[in-house]
Scaffold this motif. Structure first.
Motif, PDB file in Angstrom:
ATOM      1  N   ASN A  20     -16.837   4.565  -1.838  1.00 31.17           N
ATOM      2  CA  ASN A  20     -15.925   5.669  -2.827  1.00 31.17           C
ATOM      3  C   ASN A  20     -14.656   4.891  -2.663  1.00 31.17           C
ATOM      4  N   ARG A  21     -14.094   4.152  -1.584  1.00 30.79           N
ATOM      5  CA  ARG A  21     -12.768   3.377  -1.525  1.00 30.79           C
ATOM      6  C   ARG A  21     -13.147   2.076  -2.629  1.00 30.79           C
ATOM      7  N   LEU A  22     -13.959   1.511  -2.514  1.00 29.79           N
ATOM      8  CA  LEU A  22     -14.053   0.303  -3.784  1.00 29.79           C
ATOM      9  C   LEU A  22     -14.000   0.963  -5.116  1.00 29.79           C
ATOM     10  N   LEU A  23     -14.735   1.935  -5.233  1.00 29.92           N
ATOM     11  CA  LEU A  23     -14.819   2.566  -6.620  1.00 29.92           C
ATOM     12  C   LEU A  23     -13.176   3.012  -7.091  1.00 29.92           C
ATOM     13  N   CYS A  24     -12.835   3.919  -6.180  1.00 32.69           N
ATOM     14  CA  CYS A  24     -11.399   4.421  -6.379  1.00 32.69           C
ATOM     15  C   CYS A  24     -10.346   3.449  -6.548  1.00 32.69           C
ATOM     16  N   ILE A  25     -10.290   2.293  -6.006  1.00 35.91           N
ATOM     17  CA  ILE A  25      -9.402   1.189  -6.182  1.00 35.91           C
ATOM     18  C   ILE A  25      -9.872   0.429  -7.674  1.00 35.91           C
ATOM     19  N   LYS A  26     -11.117   0.523  -8.060  1.00 33.19           N
ATOM     20  CA  LYS A  26     -11.503  -0.285  -9.307  1.00 33.19           C
ATOM     21  C   LYS A  26     -11.122   0.678 -10.405  1.00 33.19           C
ATOM     22  N   ILE A  27     -11.403   1.967 -10.235  1.00 29.38           N
ATOM     23  CA  ILE A  27     -11.109   3.026 -11.155  1.00 29.38           C
ATOM     24  C   ILE A  27      -9.490   3.030 -11.550  1.00 29.38           C
ATOM     25  N   HIS A  28      -8.719   3.335 -10.443  1.00 26.37           N
ATOM     26  CA  HIS A  28      -7.326   3.573 -10.383  1.00 26.37           C
ATOM     27  C   HIS A  28      -6.255   2.362 -10.322  1.00 26.37           C
ATOM     28  N   GLY A  29      -6.814   1.308  -9.956  1.00 24.24           N
ATOM     29  CA  GLY A  29      -5.954   0.109  -9.993  1.00 24.24           C
ATOM     30  C   GLY A  29      -5.510  -0.323  -8.362  1.00 24.24           C
ATOM     31  N   GLU A  30      -4.727  -1.401  -8.563  1.00 17.46           N
ATOM     32  CA  GLU A  30      -4.080  -1.749  -7.100  1.00 17.46           C
ATOM     33  C   GLU A  30      -2.746  -1.106  -7.078  1.00 17.46           C
ATOM     34  N   ILE A  31      -2.169  -0.125  -7.480  1.00 19.15           N
ATOM     35  CA  ILE A  31      -0.813   0.385  -7.513  1.00 19.15           C
ATOM     36  C   ILE A  31      -0.960   1.765  -6.824  1.00 19.15           C
ATOM     37  N   CYS A  32       0.129   2.069  -6.015  1.00 22.29           N
ATOM     38  CA  CYS A  32       0.453   3.314  -5.463  1.00 22.29           C
ATOM     39  C   CYS A  32       0.471   4.356  -6.668  1.00 22.29           C
ATOM     40  N   LYS A  33      -0.359   5.369  -6.356  1.00 23.89           N
ATOM     41  CA  LYS A  33      -0.060   6.464  -7.636  1.00 23.89           C
ATOM     42  C   LYS A  33       1.022   7.242  -7.472  1.00 23.89           C
ATOM     43  N   ILE A  34       1.720   7.231  -6.269  1.00 24.69           N
ATOM     44  CA  ILE A  34       3.192   8.027  -6.406  1.00 24.69           C
ATOM     45  C   ILE A  34       4.465   7.140  -6.679  1.00 24.69           C
ATOM     46  N   CYS A  35       4.298   6.040  -5.762  1.00 22.13           N
ATOM     47  CA  CYS A  35       5.700   5.201  -5.796  1.00 22.13           C
ATOM     48  C   CYS A  35       5.573   4.031  -6.964  1.00 22.13           C
ATOM     49  N   LYS A  36       4.125   3.688  -7.276  1.00 25.82           N
ATOM     50  CA  LYS A  36       3.937   2.778  -8.315  1.00 25.82           C
ATOM     51  C   LYS A  36       4.072   1.499  -7.376  1.00 25.82           C
ATOM     52  N   ILE A  37       4.131   0.943  -6.325  1.00 27.68           N
ATOM     53  CA  ILE A  37       4.471  -0.201  -5.594  1.00 27.68           C
ATOM     54  C   ILE A  37       3.293  -0.848  -5.692  1.00 27.68           C
ATOM     55  N   THR A  95       4.610  16.890  -5.376  1.00 26.47           N
ATOM     56  CA  THR A  95       5.630  17.054  -4.442  1.00 26.47           C
ATOM     57  C   THR A  95       6.245  15.902  -4.122  1.00 26.47           C
ATOM     58  N   ILE A  96       5.523  15.049  -3.446  1.00 27.80           N
ATOM     59  CA  ILE A  96       6.035  13.880  -3.133  1.00 27.80           C
ATOM     60  C   ILE A  96       6.651  12.935  -4.139  1.00 27.80           C
ATOM     61  N   LYS A  97       6.132  12.902  -5.360  1.00 25.03           N
ATOM     62  CA  LYS A  97       6.621  12.252  -6.463  1.00 25.03           C
ATOM     63  C   LYS A  97       8.277  12.696  -6.859  1.00 25.03           C
ATOM     64  N   LYS A  98       8.149  14.035  -6.932  1.00 21.09           N
ATOM     65  CA  LYS A  98       9.331  14.663  -7.182  1.00 21.09           C
ATOM     66  C   LYS A  98      10.420  14.296  -6.000  1.00 21.09           C
ATOM     67  N   ARG A  99      10.233  14.341  -4.906  1.00 24.98           N
ATOM     68  CA  ARG A  99      11.220  13.975  -3.720  1.00 24.98           C
ATOM     69  C   ARG A  99      11.374  12.566  -3.809  1.00 24.98           C
ATOM     70  N   LEU A 100      10.754  11.581  -4.479  1.00 20.93           N
ATOM     71  CA  LEU A 100      11.107  10.330  -4.625  1.00 20.93           C
ATOM     72  C   LEU A 100      12.177  10.050  -5.480  1.00 20.93           C
ATOM     73  N   ALA A 101      11.874  10.907  -6.720  1.00 23.55           N
ATOM     74  CA  ALA A 101      12.709  11.082  -7.812  1.00 23.55           C
ATOM     75  C   ALA A 101      13.930  11.485  -7.628  1.00 23.55           C
ATOM     76  N   ASP A 102      14.048  12.622  -6.632  1.00 23.25           N
ATOM     77  CA  ASP A 102      15.177  13.164  -6.310  1.00 23.25           C
ATOM     78  C   ASP A 102      15.951  12.250  -5.776  1.00 23.25           C
ATOM     79  N   ASN A 103      15.310  11.554  -4.842  1.00 26.96           N
ATOM     80  CA  ASN A 103      16.126  10.336  -4.224  1.00 26.96           C
ATOM     81  C   ASN A 103      16.655   9.063  -4.793  1.00 26.96           C
ATOM     82  N   GLY A 104      16.314   8.968  -5.978  1.00 26.35           N
ATOM     83  CA  GLY A 104      16.904   7.803  -6.606  1.00 26.35           C
ATOM     84  C   GLY A 104      15.804   6.857  -6.874  1.00 26.35           C
ATOM     85  N   ASN A 105      14.292   7.301  -6.617  1.00 24.24           N
ATOM     86  CA  ASN A 105      13.194   6.069  -6.781  1.00 24.24           C
ATOM     87  C   ASN A 105      12.460   6.351  -7.916  1.00 24.24           C
TER      88      ASN A 105
END
Length: 105
Positions: A20-37, A95-105
């Motif tokens: 499941n880990r391998l498939l998740c990364i293959k499907i969604h990519g190698e970038i954090c879905k919240i901060c895009k790092i 919620t975490i995406k919004k908190r990052l955006a509210d803090n200028g990220n």
């Protein structure tokens, strides 16, 4: 103060399916879905440093269940993953995406 003493600990851990880990990364990519790092790019490593987050936390299950890596799992950097689980119940991704955006990220 001293640190490093050894102690014995008994704990319970939920099993995770490595496929499941391998498939998740293959499907969604190698970038954090919240901060895009992109941790692989920053740290120049061939090994993925991402963690796979279960939208429905394993800790809340009454019994094992099947997870769909496309809809039930998302790759997150360790910081975002820890932020999501910094309370019970866990924060949702938006919620975490919004908190990052509210803090200028």
């Amino acid at each position: 103060l001293k640190e490093g003493a050894e102690i014995s600990v008994v704990s319970k851990k939920r099993e995770r399916n490595p496929r499941n880990r391998l498939l998740c990364i293959k499907i969604h990519g190698e970038i954090c879905k919240i901060c895009k790092i992109d941790l692989k790019k920053i740290y120049s490593t061939s090994k993925s440093l991402l963690e796979v987050h279960h939208i429905e936390p394993l800790s809340e299950l009454d019994a094992p269940k099947k997870y769909d890596p496309r809809t039930d799992l998302v790759p997150l950097c360790p910081n975002c993953h820890r932020a999501i689980h910094s309370r019970v119940p866990a924060f949702d991704l938006e919620t975490i995406k919004k908190r990052l955006a509210d803090n200028g990220n």
